[in-house]
Design a protein around this motif. Structure first.
Motif: not given
Length: 395
Positions: A335-348, A356-357
């Protein structure tokens, strides 16, 4: 020239400089039909010189081609030289590398830079504790001649070292970087991919039994004229290959020429992964087939062939740029994996950052250039300029 037609054969080639009526007469190149060469001694007067070449055949017909050549003056290097991190002797000067291997480390500022035939720019090899690279900011143009090179192949990670947060590979597996290295078998897996697609600054991982990853090239210039090569390939030792490294070139104007840019993996018992290339420019005039970040090939086993790295091309007027993942004809299941920050709820949240703590973002600054979507609104995206494990700083 048309083969077999005597009157079409070239009789002479003449060069006229700045409208001169007396030409420089070019001579045939021995063993190279229809190739001519001439030695021109540049004048003392600096600046752009217009050269017009006129070829005449035996029938008296002519064809012309013109080129502008800039005559510069600067500090000339003809032998092996080291410009260290704290060496400021050439800062803000025009540097002309005329021969030898020039080892540069760290960040430096030049007025102009020329790498002429027979000269090579490199950096020292990384080791168990230090990642080495160079980051050059050139106010004017960079020129690399046909037989000049900027090469940091085999200057990346050695041994079992890899990027923080990445997993290392088994001894018989190929090194990884932008693309994952080939695995030897199910019990000998390669390491994980890492590094920024948009702002490459990480070396390639080694093949644990000896091969070394590619190093790090980072250059900013006005125009980048490349007739030679920029190389950050892996190397292979004891049949274990290191992965391609990083190349990041920024030009206010054009990146152009007949040269090549490679951050390729190489082949051993397994193949290593390709590295990462990012080019920023107003115009790109290098044939795209000469820009590669391929994985190393093992023709007998697609799981042992390394995966392609990444090539990111960004023209000034483009809003997002173009991402290329291309392994040429090297077929692989890796694979050639493309990094990302994903999905999340910000803590600040602040005016220029999101935290995102609970996150484990790839560090340091491996998300630089990625654009963040907030509250699902894709009409507005925010470029990440730096990050640590939990915090994204935005532009």
């Amino acid at each position: 020239n048309t083969a077999g037609v005597t009157s079409n054969a070239i009789q002479k080639v003449e060069l006229f400089v700045d409208g001169a009526t007396t030409p420089l007469v070019a001579l045939p190149v021995n063993g190279a039909p229809d190739f001519y060469e001439v030695t021109w001694i540049a004048p003392q007067a600096l600046g752009v010189k217009h050269i017009n070449a006129v070829a005449t055949n035996y029938a008296g017909n002519t064809a012309q081609a013109a080129i502008d050549v800039e005559v510069v003056q600067g500090t000339v290097f003809t032998t092996n030289t080291t410009i260290g991190i704290t060496d400021l002797a050439t800062e803000n000067q025009t540097v002309i590398f005329q021969g030898g291997t020039i080892t540069i480390e760290g960040k430096h500022h030049f007025a102009r830079m020329a790498v002429l035939d027979g000269a090579k720019i490199t950096h020292a090899a990384s080791d168990a504790t230090t990642i080495r690279s160079f980051d050059l900011e050139v106010a004017g143009d960079v020129y690399v001649a046909c037989n000049g090179s900027i090469e940091v192949s085999g200057r990346g990670f050695t041994g079992t070292r890899t990027w923080p947060g990445a997993t290392g590979g088994a001894p018989n597996a190929g090194g990884s970087h932008g693309g994952r290295g080939g695995r030897f078998d199910a019990n000998n897996e390669s390491g994980s991919t890492y590094g920024s697609l948009f702002d490459p600054s990480s070396p390639g991982t080694a093949g644990a039994n000896g091969g070394v990853g590619g190093g790090i090239v980072r250059i900013t210039a006005d125009d980048f004229v490349l007739d030679g090569n920029v190389l950050s390939n892996g190397t292979v030792t004891n049949n274990t290959p290191g992965a391609g490294g990083s190349v990041m070139l920024r030009a206010v104007g054009a990146i152009r020429g007949s040269g090549e840019i490679h951050a390729d993996g190489v082949s051993g018992t397994t193949g290593s992964g390709g590295g990462r290339i990012a080019l920023y420019f107003n115009a790109l005039a290098i044939h795209r087939s000469f820009i590669t970040a391929k994985g190393g090939l093992v023709s007998t086993d697609t799981s042992r062939t390394g995966a392609a790295g990444t090539i990111f091309l960004k023209q000034t007027a483009q809003p997002n740029g173009e991402l290329i993942v291309h392994n040429g004809t090297n077929v692989t299941t890796r694979p050639t994996t493309l990094i990302g920050v994903g999905f999340a709820e910000a803590s600040a949240v602040t005016s220029n950052s999101v935290t995102d703590a609970a996150a484990t973002f790839s560090t340091p600054n491996q998300h630089t250039g990625t654009r963040l979507v907030v509250n699902g609104d894709r009409n507005v995206t925010w470029p990440i300029v730096s990050n640590d494990a939990t915090k994204l700083t935005l532009d």
